[in-house]
Design a protein around this motif. Structure first.
Motif, PDB file in Angstrom:
ATOM      1  N   SER A   1       0.839  -1.203   0.000  1.00  0.00           N
ATOM      2  CA  SER A   1       0.000   0.000   0.000  1.00  0.00           C
ATOM      3  C   SER A   1       0.871   1.248   0.000  1.00  0.00           C
ATOM      4  O   SER A   1       0.452   2.311  -0.470  1.00  0.00           O
ATOM      5  CB  SER A   1      -0.922   0.004   1.227  1.00  0.00           C
ATOM      6  N   VAL A   2       2.086   1.115   0.526  1.00  0.00           N
ATOM      7  CA  VAL A   2       3.065   2.205   0.512  1.00  0.00           C
ATOM      8  C   VAL A   2       4.423   1.621   0.142  1.00  0.00           C
ATOM      9  O   VAL A   2       4.836   0.607   0.705  1.00  0.00           O
ATOM     10  CB  VAL A   2       3.161   2.909   1.884  1.00  0.00           C
ATOM     11  N   LEU A   3       5.097   2.255  -0.795  1.00  0.00           N
ATOM     12  CA  LEU A   3       6.477   1.885  -1.148  1.00  0.00           C
ATOM     13  C   LEU A   3       7.250   3.184  -1.340  1.00  0.00           C
ATOM     14  O   LEU A   3       7.050   3.898  -2.321  1.00  0.00           O
ATOM     15  CB  LEU A   3       6.528   1.043  -2.423  1.00  0.00           C
ATOM     16  N   GLU A   4       8.089   3.507  -0.378  1.00  0.00           N
ATOM     17  CA  GLU A   4       8.819   4.772  -0.431  1.00  0.00           C
ATOM     18  C   GLU A   4       9.810   4.787  -1.589  1.00  0.00           C
ATOM     19  O   GLU A   4      10.537   3.823  -1.814  1.00  0.00           O
ATOM     20  CB  GLU A   4       9.547   5.012   0.890  1.00  0.00           C
ATOM     21  N   GLN A   5       9.811   5.924  -2.329  1.00  0.00           N
ATOM     22  CA  GLN A   5      10.710   6.018  -3.476  1.00  0.00           C
ATOM     23  C   GLN A   5      12.162   6.162  -3.060  1.00  0.00           C
ATOM     24  O   GLN A   5      13.060   5.628  -3.705  1.00  0.00           O
ATOM     25  CB  GLN A   5      10.309   7.218  -4.352  1.00  0.00           C
TER      26      GLN A   5
ATOM     27  N   LYS B   1      11.679   1.185   2.330  1.00  0.00           N
ATOM     28  CA  LYS B   1      10.667   0.972   3.355  1.00  0.00           C
ATOM     29  C   LYS B   1       9.299   0.885   2.700  1.00  0.00           C
ATOM     30  O   LYS B   1       8.997   1.645   1.764  1.00  0.00           O
ATOM     31  CB  LYS B   1      10.691   2.126   4.365  1.00  0.00           C
ATOM     32  N   ALA B   2       8.449  -0.046   3.166  1.00  0.00           N
ATOM     33  CA  ALA B   2       7.140  -0.249   2.543  1.00  0.00           C
ATOM     34  C   ALA B   2       6.144  -0.741   3.587  1.00  0.00           C
ATOM     35  O   ALA B   2       6.514  -1.085   4.713  1.00  0.00           O
ATOM     36  CB  ALA B   2       7.246  -1.256   1.396  1.00  0.00           C
ATOM     37  N   VAL B   3       4.867  -0.777   3.184  1.00  0.00           N
ATOM     38  CA  VAL B   3       3.790  -1.295   4.031  1.00  0.00           C
ATOM     39  C   VAL B   3       3.034  -2.353   3.228  1.00  0.00           C
ATOM     40  O   VAL B   3       2.624  -2.106   2.091  1.00  0.00           O
ATOM     41  CB  VAL B   3       2.826  -0.180   4.469  1.00  0.00           C
ATOM     42  N   LEU B   4       2.890  -3.549   3.806  1.00  0.00           N
ATOM     43  CA  LEU B   4       2.180  -4.628   3.121  1.00  0.00           C
ATOM     44  C   LEU B   4       0.700  -4.289   3.001  1.00  0.00           C
ATOM     45  O   LEU B   4       0.051  -3.917   3.986  1.00  0.00           O
ATOM     46  CB  LEU B   4       2.352  -5.945   3.868  1.00  0.00           C
ATOM     47  N   ALA B   5       0.156  -4.434   1.786  1.00  0.00           N
ATOM     48  CA  ALA B   5      -1.257  -4.112   1.560  1.00  0.00           C
ATOM     49  C   ALA B   5      -2.174  -5.074   2.304  1.00  0.00           C
ATOM     50  O   ALA B   5      -3.233  -4.687   2.796  1.00  0.00           O
ATOM     51  CB  ALA B   5      -1.559  -4.144   0.061  1.00  0.00           C
ATOM     52  N   ALA B   6      -1.770  -6.334   2.423  1.00  0.00           N
ATOM     53  CA  ALA B   6      -2.643  -7.357   3.013  1.00  0.00           C
ATOM     54  C   ALA B   6      -2.760  -7.228   4.527  1.00  0.00           C
ATOM     55  O   ALA B   6      -3.825  -7.474   5.096  1.00  0.00           O
ATOM     56  CB  ALA B   6      -2.124  -8.747   2.640  1.00  0.00           C
TER      57      ALA B   6
END
Length: 562
Positions: free
Chosen positions: A125-129, A142-147
């Motif tokens: 849901s979030v993937l930092e560029q 750094k990222a956030v899992l959508a599930a």
């Protein structure tokens, strides 16, 4: 760094990398050969040309940062080789950072979608560029899992990395072949072994499935240790080119200002970090081989005095085999008994000494070091100037035909990095005090409650045991000399009533006294039995059973003599 490969790019890169490696390795070899040859002639005033080495390595560092990939890794590898570079030259490479400009974000997205066959926004849901870390082989976002909404670290390989790795490895292999074609380097550095170990570690690093398995193994190793934390691996998001792990919120171990601001006990951080590594070295035989500050974080525990140390990046690991452990035990026992000859034998079997080395010269050099440092208390060791000690040992390694086996290079690099980390965290940190219980356990000894008399008994028993272990070889040599007619043997008793036997021509003469031998064996047997019982009742099973075994051998010897 070049991110696309055109038709001429491989050839141009081959020429640039080959020229860099050939000149660097040749100068290192030339200087070390010159010094060692001078030592062999008795000229101890000759020193390596530090200015030339520093100039060459400075150029290597500058070019490696431009070329990236394996040239950076090779620079880091060389920075741990005290056997081929003097300390001042090692300092140049020790600052080589595994940092390169990040690959474009478009590459990151394309790689994730190719590996998992889905649009990236369905996975995260979030993937930092902006990447949080960029290294020679990969980078982290750094990222956030959508599930699940969990915050994760996404590690992605750099573009064309496998092609570039294979090209650089072929170049390195060619350079080593070319050097070995014209000069014999085995007594100074085993370039073939270096290449094989370097190739193995690099191929493991570019396969993120192997890194995921390493992380899982470390997580199991420290599952019952609340002071150490290893991030969770998300198995459904692991491929050869992408790896997703739990995000670690923590303070870098070398961010001293942030640690102080958080009220974290830095000495306790040093203790827990080093204890974790000694557990890996001595107990597990499997260790994290890249403990630089960027791979170690500190999390606040239930209170500031109870910090949690978290490790990340498990691409570089090392193993200690059973054979290595056995020989290392022999090395440690030789150190305990101040047996420089035994140390040289163990080092030779471990591969630290060149084929045509002067073993007596190395034995004398080690003997001098033992005389200087043996018997120091922990307080005296703590007060030592460790830089001067390291410099002295480095000079020994460089000036003698020593070589560090490739499989030990990473452990040496890890230990040197850890010393720096621990010293930076807490200048009063006692490295030896933390290491001692793990080393004792590794040797099968527990000396916490052992009195000085028992220590002396153990030392004497070990000395006698080593003599007995050498007896079969000595007897075999004696029998060979008797068969060759070089020895006259007379068997006589104290009363003079025994017969005597002559064999061969007059030569050396050996007189064996049966009466005195029986008394000596009896006393040895009784002393060994008493020592064994004492050590077993003191909860020291390994040396205790050794003494009882020695008593059994001497008893058997008495029956054979009769």
């Amino acid at each position: 760094m070049q991110t696309s490969i055109g038709p001429l790019a491989p050839f141009v890169r081959f020429i640039r990398v080959a020229r860099l490696l050939l000149w660097t390795l040749w100068v290192i070899y030339r200087e070390r050969k010159r010094v060692i040859r001078a030592r062999q002639r008795g000229d101890y005033e000759v020193k390596p040309d530090i200015e030339v080495l520093i100039a060459v390595l400075t150029n290597f560092k500058r070019t490696a940062l431009r070329l990236g990939v394996l040239t950076i890794k090779l620079g880091q590898f060389l920075s741990s080789r005290a056997d081929i570079l003097p300390e001042q030259a090692l300092a140049v490479l020790s600052t080589l950072q595994d940092e390169v400009p990040p690959a474009p974000f478009e590459h990151v997205v394309a790689t994730i979608e190719k590996e998992f066959g889905r649009p990236v926004n369905e996975i995260f849901s979030v993937l930092e560029q902006k990447c949080t870390a960029a290294a020679s082989l990969g980078q982290v976002h750094k990222a956030v899992l959508a599930a699940t909404g969990e915050t994760v670290a996404v590690k992605i390989q750099r573009p064309h990395i496998e092609q570039l790795v294979r090209l650089d490895l072929r170049t390195l292999k060619f350079v080593i072949w070319l050097i070995n074609r014209f000069v014999d380097t085995k007594d100074f550095i085993d370039l073939g072994s270096v290449y094989r170990e370097f190739r193995r570690t690099v191929f493991e690093e570019v396969d993120f499935k192997i890194e995921a398995a390493n992380a899982e193994r470390f997580r199991e190793m420290f599952a019952d240790d609340p002071t150490i934390y290893v991030p969770k691996v998300y198995a459904e998001y692991v491929s050869r080119h992408v790896l997703v792990l739990e995000w670690i919120d923590g303070i870098k171990v070398n961010d001293y200002a942030a640690l102080d601001l958080a009220g974290i006990d830095r000495l306790e951080v040093a203790n827990r970090t080093i204890r974790a590594y000694f557990y890996q070295f001595f107990a597990a035989g499997f260790y994290h081989a890249d403990p630089h500050p960027g791979n170690i974080f500190v999390k606040r525990g239930c209170d500031p005095a109870n910090p949690i140390v978290a490790f990340v990046d498990f691409g570089m690991v090392g193993s200690i085999t059973r054979t290595m452990k056995r020989l290392m035990r022999s090395l440690f026992l030789s150190l305990v008994t101040q047996d420089s000859e035994g140390m040289v034998q163990a080092l030779n079997q471990l591969g630290f000494i060149g084929e045509r080395a002067d073993l007596k010269m190395i034995e004398d050099a080690l003997g001098l070091l033992l005389e200087q440092y043996y018997g120091m208390t922990l307080g005296q060791v703590r007060d030592l100037d460790m830089r001067s000690v390291v410099r002295e040992v480095s000079d020994l390694l460089y000036d003698q035909p020593f070589r560090i086996p490739a499989q030990f290079a990473f452990s040496g690099r890890a230990v040197s990095t850890l010393v720096g980390v621990a010293t930076g965290l807490a200048p009063d940190f006692n490295f030896v005090a933390v290491a001692t219980p793990y080393a004792q356990s590794f040797l099968g000894l527990d000396m916490n409650n052992l009195r000085e008399s028992a220590q002396q008994l153990l030392k004497q028993t070990l000395d006698m045991g080593k003599v007995l272990l050498k007896l079969p070889h000595s007897i075999d040599r004696l029998v060979t000399r008797i068969d060759a007619g070089q020895v006259e043997v007379r068997l006589a008793n104290l009363a003079g009533s025994g017969s005597h036997i002559r064999r061969g021509k007059a030569g050396g003469q050996l007189v064996l006294s049966a009466g005195r031998g029986s008394i000596g064996f009896t006393l040895l047997g009784l002393a060994s039995m008493a020592g064994g019982i004492y050590l077993l009742t003191s909860h020291l099973p390994a040396p205790g059973w050794f003494c009882l075994g020695l008593a059994a051998i001497t008893t058997l010897g008495l029956f054979v003599k009769r």
